[in-house]
Design a protein around this motif. Structure first.
Motif, PDB file in Angstrom:
ATOM      1  N   PRO A  26      53.899  51.642  36.240  1.00 54.00           N
ATOM      2  CA  PRO A  26      54.760  52.785  36.606  1.00 54.00           C
ATOM      3  C   PRO A  26      54.113  54.136  36.317  1.00 54.00           C
ATOM      4  O   PRO A  26      54.463  55.138  36.954  1.00 54.00           O
ATOM      5  N   GLU A  27      53.170  54.179  35.368  1.00 54.96           N
ATOM      6  CA  GLU A  27      52.481  55.430  35.071  1.00 54.96           C
ATOM      7  C   GLU A  27      51.367  55.741  36.062  1.00 54.96           C
ATOM      8  O   GLU A  27      50.755  56.806  35.992  1.00 54.96           O
ATOM      9  N   GLY A  28      51.054  54.803  36.944  1.00 58.60           N
ATOM     10  CA  GLY A  28      50.016  55.027  37.946  1.00 58.60           C
ATOM     11  C   GLY A  28      48.664  54.458  37.602  1.00 58.60           C
ATOM     12  O   GLY A  28      47.705  54.638  38.359  1.00 58.60           O
ATOM     13  N   ASP A  29      48.522  53.747  36.478  1.00 58.67           N
ATOM     14  CA  ASP A  29      47.248  53.130  36.107  1.00 58.67           C
ATOM     15  C   ASP A  29      47.056  51.840  36.914  1.00 58.67           C
ATOM     16  O   ASP A  29      47.958  50.989  36.965  1.00 58.67           O
ATOM     17  N   ALA A  30      45.886  51.709  37.523  1.00 61.18           N
ATOM     18  CA  ALA A  30      45.593  50.548  38.374  1.00 61.18           C
ATOM     19  C   ALA A  30      44.518  49.676  37.736  1.00 61.18           C
ATOM     20  O   ALA A  30      43.595  50.184  37.078  1.00 61.18           O
ATOM     21  N   SER A  31      44.632  48.377  37.917  1.00 63.17           N
ATOM     22  CA  SER A  31      43.638  47.412  37.450  1.00 63.17           C
ATOM     23  C   SER A  31      43.542  46.287  38.461  1.00 63.17           C
ATOM     24  O   SER A  31      44.490  46.012  39.205  1.00 63.17           O
ATOM     25  N   LEU A  32      42.389  45.630  38.484  1.00 67.23           N
ATOM     26  CA  LEU A  32      42.129  44.566  39.451  1.00 67.23           C
ATOM     27  C   LEU A  32      42.050  43.222  38.745  1.00 67.23           C
ATOM     28  O   LEU A  32      41.459  43.105  37.661  1.00 67.23           O
ATOM     29  N   TYR A  33      42.622  42.196  39.361  1.00 67.85           N
ATOM     30  CA  TYR A  33      42.592  40.824  38.862  1.00 67.85           C
ATOM     31  C   TYR A  33      41.797  39.974  39.853  1.00 67.85           C
ATOM     32  O   TYR A  33      41.991  40.082  41.065  1.00 67.85           O
ATOM     33  N   THR A  34      40.919  39.124  39.332  1.00 67.25           N
ATOM     34  CA  THR A  34      40.043  38.303  40.169  1.00 67.25           C
ATOM     35  C   THR A  34      40.507  36.851  40.153  1.00 67.25           C
ATOM     36  O   THR A  34      41.057  36.371  39.153  1.00 67.25           O
ATOM     37  N   PRO A  35      40.280  36.114  41.245  1.00 59.86           N
ATOM     38  CA  PRO A  35      40.705  34.704  41.290  1.00 59.86           C
ATOM     39  C   PRO A  35      39.746  33.796  40.537  1.00 59.86           C
ATOM     40  O   PRO A  35      38.528  34.003  40.534  1.00 59.86           O
ATOM     41  N   VAL A  36      40.292  32.785  39.868  1.00 58.83           N
ATOM     42  CA  VAL A  36      39.518  31.745  39.190  1.00 58.83           C
ATOM     43  C   VAL A  36      40.127  30.399  39.547  1.00 58.83           C
ATOM     44  O   VAL A  36      41.282  30.309  39.992  1.00 58.83           O
ATOM     45  N   ALA A  37      39.336  29.338  39.356  1.00 57.18           N
ATOM     46  CA  ALA A  37      39.833  27.993  39.655  1.00 57.18           C
ATOM     47  C   ALA A  37      40.919  27.571  38.677  1.00 57.18           C
ATOM     48  O   ALA A  37      41.901  26.926  39.042  1.00 57.18           O
ATOM     49  N   ASP A  38      40.737  27.908  37.391  1.00 55.01           N
ATOM     50  CA  ASP A  38      41.738  27.607  36.370  1.00 55.01           C
ATOM     51  C   ASP A  38      41.520  28.564  35.207  1.00 55.01           C
ATOM     52  O   ASP A  38      40.570  29.342  35.185  1.00 55.01           O
ATOM     53  N   PHE A  39      42.398  28.476  34.203  1.00 55.70           N
ATOM     54  CA  PHE A  39      42.343  29.399  33.072  1.00 55.70           C
ATOM     55  C   PHE A  39      41.624  28.807  31.863  1.00 55.70           C
ATOM     56  O   PHE A  39      41.706  29.363  30.770  1.00 55.70           O
ATOM     57  N   TYR A  50      43.520  39.161  51.958  1.00 56.16           N
ATOM     58  CA  TYR A  50      43.308  37.719  52.067  1.00 56.16           C
ATOM     59  C   TYR A  50      43.300  37.362  53.541  1.00 56.16           C
ATOM     60  O   TYR A  50      43.676  38.171  54.408  1.00 56.16           O
ATOM     61  N   GLN A  51      42.840  36.165  53.843  1.00 63.84           N
ATOM     62  CA  GLN A  51      42.740  35.695  55.217  1.00 63.84           C
ATOM     63  C   GLN A  51      43.510  34.392  55.372  1.00 63.84           C
ATOM     64  O   GLN A  51      43.469  33.533  54.491  1.00 63.84           O
ATOM     65  N   TYR A  52      44.191  34.269  56.481  1.00 69.04           N
ATOM     66  CA  TYR A  52      44.876  33.013  56.773  1.00 69.04           C
ATOM     67  C   TYR A  52      44.505  32.580  58.198  1.00 69.04           C
ATOM     68  O   TYR A  52      44.122  33.383  59.046  1.00 69.04           O
ATOM     69  N   HIS A  95      51.964  34.703  54.346  1.00 69.21           N
ATOM     70  CA  HIS A  95      51.331  34.018  55.474  1.00 69.21           C
ATOM     71  C   HIS A  95      50.501  32.833  54.984  1.00 69.21           C
ATOM     72  O   HIS A  95      49.994  32.820  53.864  1.00 69.21           O
ATOM     73  N   GLY A  96      50.344  31.858  55.846  1.00 65.01           N
ATOM     74  CA  GLY A  96      49.526  30.696  55.551  1.00 65.01           C
ATOM     75  C   GLY A  96      49.194  29.952  56.835  1.00 65.01           C
ATOM     76  O   GLY A  96      49.741  30.261  57.900  1.00 65.01           O
ATOM     77  N   PRO A  97      48.317  28.964  56.793  1.00 69.03           N
ATOM     78  CA  PRO A  97      47.578  28.529  55.603  1.00 69.03           C
ATOM     79  C   PRO A  97      46.502  29.532  55.200  1.00 69.03           C
ATOM     80  O   PRO A  97      45.818  30.093  56.056  1.00 69.03           O
ATOM     81  N   VAL A  98      46.372  29.743  53.904  1.00 74.57           N
ATOM     82  CA  VAL A  98      45.436  30.732  53.378  1.00 74.57           C
ATOM     83  C   VAL A  98      44.066  30.087  53.218  1.00 74.57           C
ATOM     84  O   VAL A  98      43.943  28.965  52.714  1.00 74.57           O
ATOM     85  N   LEU A  99      43.032  30.800  53.656  1.00 74.82           N
ATOM     86  CA  LEU A  99      41.669  30.320  53.506  1.00 74.82           C
ATOM     87  C   LEU A  99      41.177  30.572  52.086  1.00 74.82           C
ATOM     88  O   LEU A  99      41.813  31.286  51.303  1.00 74.82           O
ATOM     89  N   HIS A 100      40.045  30.005  51.774  1.00 77.69           N
ATOM     90  CA  HIS A 100      39.475  30.140  50.428  1.00 77.69           C
ATOM     91  C   HIS A 100      39.292  31.618  50.087  1.00 77.69           C
ATOM     92  O   HIS A 100      38.755  32.397  50.880  1.00 77.69           O
ATOM     93  N   LEU A 101      39.723  32.000  48.884  1.00 74.91           N
ATOM     94  CA  LEU A 101      39.643  33.397  48.476  1.00 74.91           C
ATOM     95  C   LEU A 101      38.219  33.768  48.094  1.00 74.91           C
ATOM     96  O   LEU A 101      37.511  32.995  47.441  1.00 74.91           O
ATOM     97  N   ASP A 102      37.814  34.957  48.502  1.00 76.77           N
ATOM     98  CA  ASP A 102      36.515  35.508  48.138  1.00 76.77           C
ATOM     99  C   ASP A 102      36.669  36.256  46.819  1.00 76.77           C
ATOM    100  O   ASP A 102      37.400  37.245  46.740  1.00 76.77           O
ATOM    101  N   PRO A 103      35.989  35.817  45.739  1.00 76.08           N
ATOM    102  CA  PRO A 103      36.183  36.485  44.436  1.00 76.08           C
ATOM    103  C   PRO A 103      35.705  37.924  44.409  1.00 76.08           C
ATOM    104  O   PRO A 103      36.059  38.663  43.487  1.00 76.08           O
ATOM    105  N   ASP A 104      34.912  38.331  45.387  1.00 74.02           N
ATOM    106  CA  ASP A 104      34.432  39.713  45.413  1.00 74.02           C
ATOM    107  C   ASP A 104      35.353  40.648  46.190  1.00 74.02           C
ATOM    108  O   ASP A 104      35.365  41.857  45.934  1.00 74.02           O
ATOM    109  N   ARG A 105      36.114  40.107  47.143  1.00 76.18           N
ATOM    110  CA  ARG A 105      36.939  40.971  47.987  1.00 76.18           C
ATOM    111  C   ARG A 105      38.426  40.673  47.913  1.00 76.18           C
ATOM    112  O   ARG A 105      39.247  41.582  48.055  1.00 76.18           O
TER     113      ARG A 105
END
Length: 695
Positions: A345-358, A408-410, A327-337
């Motif tokens: 595949p083993e069921g281990d979960a991890s979270l990735y946060t948004p950044v402006a660049d690497f 995310y919000q659009y 969906h779009g247009p996507v609004l600015h991402l909240d780095p906390d939410r």
């Protein structure tokens, strides 16, 4: 001045046609008819026109190259901005238990044949709490004397146990109502942003003498700090200014706990005003019964649709993977939410946060970037180093892992600026909620930025903000540090040569190779203190003076600004960071109201005059533009005369005196005549002002 435009070829249609005519005898000597009607001349004009178009394109930078240049300097198109509006949810009936309105609840406009529904989502949760009446008091806010604490007052307490019993009633105000009389309603819990219904049982025609359409009172809630009492929105008054028994519906703003009448609680009051004494109460209406119910709550909402747990795909394990949101247009991402969840595949979960660049990401960081225009999610790339090793700009999701966008919000755009009372549709039913609406229009919606707008931002982006060279650079970069309200860079040529200043005010000498920046620390409204003047009204809104210790430049703030500027200042310059030179002034004014003005009217004029003085002579809210007293600006007596003359109810300003003071030093005083010049690093701050009102 702008750079001159370089023309690769400045020939135009007439030049090309003339040149072709001159070449005719050389290449076609038998062609002798050069009249415009000749077919050969018509062919030359066509080719001259086509060549002119080609030359015009040569002199233009192609859009593709322009976009490439913008990308090289890091310019990105701004995403659409979502409009915001306060949305009020109304209950179908009062409830005995708290009722929650979840965050993300969607409301919309009515869908028509030509217009799609505009969807808004609540930004935070709201809880509708059943109110409990803890106390009722009657007092005059103009005659009260502060006893201590933030608002302890003396008044008449009414017996809630007898309220509603046959034959029991009491006057809402004083028997002979006066401006400032108020009925205080004490609640035991916070009902910020609530819609409250107060059902009054009053003696028939108890409010005789008032205009029911324009009652001479206001409803207010206690907010603490300097704002003190804030007005409520009266949605419906079925009592007709306490003339008959009926229901009064109020929309409350934010409340804060306060202490009055030696009792702590959340306070609501009905206060008589001065504006309508020509139609005021002859006698106070009598109250027989009172019931308080919660009818709803107001929460902020924005023009956006919330998407949760959208599956993007499976990871290939390769660096630089890209996925596209649905969906779009996507609004600015909240780095906390707005995070990405990666499940192996083993069921281990991890979270990735948004950044402006690497650029600042390490190999162990779980980061991703997002392009609002293409809706693409990109994971960390890797670069082959000269020694053969591979450097990764973040952790890559393992092969076979499921990648899911948790939220995310659009939406957004100018179409979200809907008028008041248009958000009336609940997208999903809520228990005990009958209806919803927005009493204020939505505002702040803006479409996504166009390429032409981004081009206009390039000069500002390239001009500074990554290095500190000019005085404006230092001021802008210092003001970006949290805790700095304003900054002023002092240069050697700022002070007028030969200028003298009164008192202990001196111009600052800046040696070569040194950059001096005056830093004004941010002060919150809670740091303002009220006057120690027993004649002032402690319960009415008034601007306090700033405590001197709040203006001290802390070592932590100085170090934070030093660290920020050290990264950007040229090598060889030294920094001198200091607090501004505060010039404390005390104004004594004598003013006059119309002949025969009552004491409450004179007191109201005096309070308003005090308020404008404290607001105007203020480093944060003062000055002609209301953005804070400018550094180095001269204060003149004439502008204070004009300032006071604009106070409502004031007829003549007889005398104004300005005295230089030092807080805590009564012997350090100097009267100013005419004007008060200031050096570039100085700024005016209010000490204690005094206003005398004659009539």
């Amino acid at each position: 001045m702008p750079l001159p435009t370089v023309n690769l070829d400045d020939r135009r249609f007439d030049d090309i046609l003339d040149e072709a005519r001159r070449l005719i005898p050389q290449f076609c000597p038998e062609w002798t008819d050069h009249n415009p009607s000749d077919p050969g001349m018509a062919i030359l004009e066509v080719f001259a026109w086509m060549t002119d178009l080609l030359l015009y394109r040569v002199n233009q930078v192609p859009d593709k190259l322009l976009i490439a240049f913008l990308d090289l300097i890091g310019v990105q198109l701004a995403p659409p901005r979502a409009a915001q509006a306060p949305v009020t949810f109304y209950l179908s009936a009062p409830q005995d238990t708290p009722l929650a309105i979840a965050a993300g609840t969607e409301v919309a406009t009515l869908r028509t044949e030509v217009n799609e529904a505009t969807v808004f989502s609540t930004e935070r949760a709201g809880v509708i709490r059943p109110p409990r009446l803890s106390g009722l008091y009657t007092a005059n806010t103009l005659a009260q004397v502060r006893l201590g604490g933030e608002g302890d007052t003396a008044g008449v307490r009414h017996d809630l146990a007898q309220l509603g019993l046959p034959g029991y009633r009491f006057p809402i105000f004083q028997p002979q109502p006066q401006p400032g009389d108020a009925l205080f309603v004490q609640l035991d819990a916070d009902h910020s942003e609530h819609v409250l219904a107060l059902t009054f049982g009053v003696e028939l025609a108890g409010g005789a003498g008032v205009n029911p359409q324009h009652p001479p009172y206001v409803w207010e809630v206690w907010q603490g700090g300097v704002s003190r009492w804030a007005p409520c929105d009266v949605e419906y008054d079925g009592t007709h200014a306490f003339n008959i028994s009926g229901e009064l519906i109020l929309r409350l703003p934010t409340m804060r706990e306060g202490s009055f009448f030696d009792q702590r609680g959340y306070w609501l009051r009905c206060r008589l005003t001065n504006e309508q004494m020509h139609a005021g109460y002859k006698v106070s209406p009598d109250l027989e019964t009172l019931r308080v119910d919660a009818r709803g709550i107001t929460v902020p909402a924005r023009h956006a649709t919330v998407v949760t747990n959208e599956l993007l795909g499976q990871s290939s394990g390769a660096p630089g993977q890209r996925f596209t949101l649905l969906h779009g247009p996507v609004l600015h991402l909240d780095p906390d939410r707005d995070l990405i969840e990666v499940v192996t595949p083993e069921g281990d979960a991890s979270l990735y946060t948004p950044v402006a660049d690497f650029s600042m990401s390490s190999p162990l960081d779980r980061h991703f970037t997002f392009d609002t225009s293409s809706r693409e999610v990109a994971f960390a790339p890797s670069i082959l180093q000269p020694d053969g090793s591979v450097y990764r700009f973040g952790t890559v999701p393992p092969q076979g892992a499921a990648i899911r966008m948790r939220r995310y919000q659009y939406g957004g755009g100018a179409g979200g600026n809907v008028p008041a009372r248009s958000l009336t549709v609940l997208k999903s039913s809520l228990p005990y909620v009958a209806r919803v609406t927005n009493h204020a229009p939505a505002a702040g919606g803006r479409n996504g930025q166009q390429l032409e707008d981004a081009v206009q931002r390039v000069p500002q982006l390239l001009r500074t903000r990554t290095r500190a060279v000019t005085a404006d650079d230092y001021e802008h970069l210092a003001a970006q540090v949290s805790g700095v309200a304003r900054a002023r860079c002092i240069t050697p040529n700022m002070a007028a040569p030969g200028q003298t200043y009164p008192g202990q005010i001196r111009a600052l000498t800046v040696p070569p190779g040194q950059v001096t920046v005056a830093l004004l620390p941010q002060v919150s409204l809670d740091d303002l203190i009220a006057l120690d003047d027993p004649s002032t009204d402690p319960l009415s809104p008034m601007t306090g003076r700033i405590a001197p210790e709040r203006l001290t430049l802390s070592a932590e703030l100085r170090a934070a600004v030093q660290e920020e500027l050290d990264l950007r200042r040229p090598v060889g310059t030294t920094l001198d960071l200091r607090a501004p030179q505060y010039v404390w002034v005390s104004v004594t004014a004598t003013v006059r109201t119309a002949h025969g003005a009552s004491r409450p009217v004179r007191e109201d004029v005096r309070r308003r005059a005090m308020q404008v003085l404290y607001s105007y002579l203020n480093p944060f809210t003062g000055g002609p533009d209301g953005k804070g007293w400018p550094f180095g600006r001269t204060l003149t007596l004439s502008e204070l005369y004009g300032l006071l003359r604009g106070v409502p109810g004031l007829e003549v300003v007889e005398d104004v005196q300005v005295v230089l003071t030092e807080p805590g030093q009564s012997d350090s005083r100097e009267t100013i005549t005419g004007s008060l010049p200031l050096p570039p690093q100085a700024i005016i701050v209010s000490d204690v002002h005094h206003v005398r009102v004659d009539h």
